[in-house]
Design an enzyme around this catalytic site. Structure first.
Site, PDB file in Angstrom:
ATOM      1  N   GLU A 175       0.818  -1.228   0.000  1.00 48.03           N
ATOM      2  CA  GLU A 175       0.000   0.000   0.000  1.00 48.03           C
ATOM      3  C   GLU A 175       0.848   1.272   0.000  1.00 48.03           C
ATOM      4  OE1 GLU A 175      -2.665  -0.595   3.317  1.00 48.03           O
ATOM      5  OE2 GLU A 175      -3.360  -2.504   2.538  1.00 48.03           O
ATOM      6  N   ASN A 216       2.299  -4.848  -3.315  1.00 47.22           N
ATOM      7  CA  ASN A 216       0.934  -5.306  -3.052  1.00 47.22           C
ATOM      8  C   ASN A 216       0.051  -4.105  -2.716  1.00 47.22           C
ATOM      9  OD1 ASN A 216      -0.916  -7.547  -2.444  1.00 47.22           O
ATOM     10  ND2 ASN A 216      -0.738  -6.952  -0.285  1.00 47.22           N
ATOM     11  N   HIS A 252     -10.068  -6.673  -2.296  1.00 50.01           N
ATOM     12  CA  HIS A 252     -11.122  -6.435  -1.296  1.00 50.01           C
ATOM     13  C   HIS A 252     -12.290  -5.741  -2.003  1.00 50.01           C
ATOM     14  CE1 HIS A 252      -8.708  -7.629   2.112  1.00 50.01           C
ATOM     15  NE2 HIS A 252      -7.730  -6.820   1.736  1.00 50.01           N
ATOM     16  N   GLU A 281      -5.616 -11.002  -1.299  1.00 50.48           N
ATOM     17  CA  GLU A 281      -6.450 -10.830  -0.094  1.00 50.48           C
ATOM     18  C   GLU A 281      -7.929 -10.793  -0.454  1.00 50.48           C
ATOM     19  OE1 GLU A 281      -5.172  -7.415   2.193  1.00 50.48           O
ATOM     20  OE2 GLU A 281      -3.057  -7.813   1.846  1.00 50.48           O
ATOM     21  N   ASP A 283     -11.708 -10.817  -0.741  1.00 48.30           N
ATOM     22  CA  ASP A 283     -12.965 -11.013  -0.010  1.00 48.30           C
ATOM     23  C   ASP A 283     -14.005 -10.085  -0.616  1.00 48.30           C
ATOM     24  OD1 ASP A 283     -12.160  -8.616   1.235  1.00 48.30           O
ATOM     25  OD2 ASP A 283     -11.815  -9.545   3.178  1.00 48.30           O
TER      26      ASP A 283
HETATM   27  O1  G3I Z   1      -3.106  -7.587  18.817  1.00 48.45           O
HETATM   28  C1  G3I Z   1      -4.288  -7.124  19.458  1.00 48.45           C
HETATM   29  C2  G3I Z   1      -4.662  -8.045  20.537  1.00 48.45           C
HETATM   30  O2  G3I Z   1      -3.651  -8.036  21.504  1.00 48.45           O
HETATM   31  C3  G3I Z   1      -6.015  -7.631  21.121  1.00 48.45           C
HETATM   32  O3  G3I Z   1      -6.430  -8.599  22.021  1.00 48.45           O
HETATM   33  C4  G3I Z   1      -7.071  -7.500  20.013  1.00 48.45           C
HETATM   34  C5  G3I Z   1      -8.396  -6.980  20.542  1.00 48.45           C
HETATM   35  O4  G3I Z   1      -9.083  -6.222  19.590  1.00 48.45           O
HETATM   36  O5  G3I Z   1      -6.587  -6.594  19.053  1.00 48.45           O
HETATM   37  C6  G3I Z   1      -5.400  -7.071  18.446  1.00 48.45           C
HETATM   38  O6  G3I Z   1      -4.997  -6.284  17.391  1.00 48.45           O
HETATM   39  C7  G3I Z   1      -5.786  -6.353  16.209  1.00 48.45           C
HETATM   40  C8  G3I Z   1      -5.011  -7.036  15.106  1.00 48.45           C
HETATM   41  O7  G3I Z   1      -5.765  -6.986  13.901  1.00 48.45           O
HETATM   42  C9  G3I Z   1      -4.691  -8.497  15.422  1.00 48.45           C
HETATM   43  O8  G3I Z   1      -5.869  -9.206  15.602  1.00 48.45           O
HETATM   44  C10 G3I Z   1      -6.137  -4.945  15.817  1.00 48.45           C
HETATM   45  O9  G3I Z   1      -6.977  -4.383  16.798  1.00 48.45           O
HETATM   46  C11 G3I Z   1      -6.824  -4.941  14.468  1.00 48.45           C
HETATM   47  O10 G3I Z   1      -6.982  -3.579  14.062  1.00 48.45           O
HETATM   48  C12 G3I Z   1      -5.990  -5.688  13.468  1.00 48.45           C
HETATM   49  O11 G3I Z   1      -6.655  -5.661  12.222  1.00 48.45           O
HETATM   50  C13 G3I Z   1      -5.943  -6.183  11.124  1.00 48.45           C
HETATM   51  C14 G3I Z   1      -5.696  -5.077  10.109  1.00 48.45           C
HETATM   52  O12 G3I Z   1      -5.067  -5.603   8.965  1.00 48.45           O
HETATM   53  C15 G3I Z   1      -4.838  -3.976  10.713  1.00 48.45           C
HETATM   54  O13 G3I Z   1      -4.393  -3.097   9.774  1.00 48.45           O
HETATM   55  C16 G3I Z   1      -6.775  -7.277  10.486  1.00 48.45           C
HETATM   56  O14 G3I Z   1      -6.873  -8.373  11.392  1.00 48.45           O
HETATM   57  C17 G3I Z   1      -6.140  -7.737   9.169  1.00 48.45           C
HETATM   58  O15 G3I Z   1      -7.030  -8.593   8.502  1.00 48.45           O
HETATM   59  C18 G3I Z   1      -5.874  -6.534   8.284  1.00 48.45           C
HETATM   60  O16 G3I Z   1      -5.235  -6.986   7.118  1.00 48.45           O
HETATM   61  C19 G3I Z   1      -4.959  -5.990   6.109  1.00 48.45           C
HETATM   62  C20 G3I Z   1      -3.731  -6.472   5.359  1.00 48.45           C
HETATM   63  O17 G3I Z   1      -2.684  -6.712   6.243  1.00 48.45           O
HETATM   64  C21 G3I Z   1      -3.316  -5.450   4.288  1.00 48.45           C
HETATM   65  N1  G3I Z   1      -4.417  -5.142   3.400  1.00 48.45           N
HETATM   66  C22 G3I Z   1      -5.675  -4.753   4.045  1.00 48.45           C
HETATM   67  C23 G3I Z   1      -6.087  -5.823   5.070  1.00 48.45           C
HETATM   68  C24 G3I Z   1      -7.409  -5.488   5.670  1.00 48.45           C
HETATM   69  O18 G3I Z   1      -7.331  -4.283   6.387  1.00 48.45           O
END
Ligand code: G3I
Length: 362
Positions: A175, A216, A252, A281, A283
């Site tokens: 990105e 990507n 996405h 990715e 969905d």
């Molecule tokens: O690590 C903490 C954890 O300690 C806590 O218990 C939990 C409670 O909410 O939060 C956890 O962090 C989260 C993390 O995912 C791991 O689960 C964050 O809040 C959450 O914001 C984070 O979201 C991820 C997101 O990227 C962040 O930018 C999504 O799971 C993940 O699917 C998403 O993936 C991105 C790709 O990497 C890049 N392209 C877009 C895609 C979707 O946004």
């Protein structure tokens, strides 16, 4: 900040999104498609992968992998390729400076190797999910530009080196172009200048010369500004003989927007430059509640994305961003939306799953 992020992300996706799509008719039941294509419909996605010559992947939730036997079983039955959804990101692997936490990333790779799955490494350089010690150090001036460059090099060399020979492809930069087609503002651009992109590819190649190195991005299936800038970056890197091998289309999508009808041509513009392509990715989200009509449209979008990949000889991989609604990122980021995956919360295949199985090469 956590509350703001989803709003910003939703706005970024929604503002630049195409117009609403018309609803489509009900999908064919899985068996009805067999006669239309002649030949047997594959039993699962792994079999489809062999038939198409396209690797079928899923993002992996490391916690579910560790704790949910049914999640593990379906993942390993259906997919021959995996990407760690969060476990290889910088904040996950180096939460404190010099203190590494490889457990989750190692577990994803170990499970993949045991189950004959190849791995996409995700991601080395991104503006999100960077550890606080790094962003704070840059903000308060205790980390200057020269040190930041060294920290980035060390991060790439350490992570790519750890998995040398075990990762088929790396999302080296993620990105790096915004929706207006400008290089994205980030600590990398601000403090290191645009040369950080070439540096990242060179360092990754040094650490694992056999890994395919990708740029990507999202919205690259249709956003002309982003497409043109990204094409320019790729041409520029190639002219400098920087080792870049692949273009990742995140994929996405949402059914409330038109399907990006030019996607196949856009993919070809990149593969004509000699790049491998992957849908990294995929969905397809929807505004809840779920209806049969919406599931039918979703199935059509998934099928068209995979068909685009299957029709392009250089498209090597089709990865879904999680295969089950049980763990999808979508409801946390887009209020009122969800059901974006090919299986529901109970791991029951949706029409989208069956539609993928009907895709044929070319
Ligand atoms: O690590 C903490 C954890 O300690 C806590 O218990 C939990 C409670 O909410 O939060 C956890 O962090 C989260 C993390 O995912 C791991 O689960 C964050 O809040 C959450 O914001 C984070 O979201 C991820 C997101 O990227 C962040 O930018 C999504 O799971 C993940 O699917 C998403 O993936 C991105 C790709 O990497 C890049 N392209 C877009 C895609 C979707 O946004």
């Amino acid at each position: 900040m956590k509350r703001l992020l989803p709003v910003l992300a939703a706005a970024a996706f929604a503002l630049a999104a195409p117009l609403p799509a018309p609803a489509l008719a009900d999908p064919l039941p899985p068996d009805a498609s067999r006669a239309a294509h002649g030949g047997r419909t594959p039993d699962n996605l792994r079999e489809l992968a062999r038939k198409l010559g396209v690797r079928m992947g899923s993002a992996v939730n490391a916690t579910a992998l560790a704790e949910e036997a049914d999640y593990r079983r379906v993942l390993n039955r259906e997919f021959d390729h995996v990407t760690a959804e969060n476990a290889m990101k910088w904040e996950s692997v180096e939460p404190q400076r010099g203190v590494y936490a490889w457990e989750d990333a190692d577990a994803v790779v170990r499970n993949a190797l045991r189950n004959r799955q190849q791995v996409r490494g995700h991601t080395l350089v991104w503006h999100n999910q960077i550890p606080a010690w790094l962003t704070e150090g840059v903000a308060d001036g205790s980390i200057d530009a020269a040190e930041l460059r060294k920290i980035l090099r060390d991060h790439i060399m350490t992570e790519v080196g750890r998995y040398r020979g075990k990762i088929r492809a790396w999302d080296v930069v993620n990105e790096v172009v915004d929706d207006d087609g400008n290089l994205r503002q980030s600590i990398w651009l601000t403090h290191l200048g645009p040369g950080y992109i070439a540096d990242a590819f060179r360092w990754a190649h040094q650490a694992d010369p056999r890994a395919k190195l990708y740029i990507n991005d999202y919205n690259l299936e249709w956003n002309t500004n982003k497409i043109n800038t990204t094409l320019g970056i790729v041409k520029d890197l190639k002219a400098q003989r920087v080792p870049i091998h692949g273009i990742g289309f995140q994929g996405h999508l949402g059914i409330q927007y038109d399907y990006p009808g030019d996607f196949a041509d856009i993919m070809r513009q990149f593969t004509d430059l000699g790049l491998e392509a992957a849908i990294t990715e995929a969905d397809v989200r929807m505004v809840l509640p779920v209806t049969p009509e919406k599931l039918a449209t979703q199935a059509d979008y998934y099928k068209r994305m995979l068909s685009t990949c299957a029709a392009n000889k250089r498209c090597a991989e089709f990865t879904v961003w999680g295969y089950t609604d049980r763990h999808s990122w979508v409801p946390d980021w887009f209020e009122g939306e969800g059901a974006a995956c090919i299986m529901d919360e109970n791991l029951t295949p949706k029409p989208a799953y069956h539609a993928l199985l009907t895709v044929r090469r070319g």
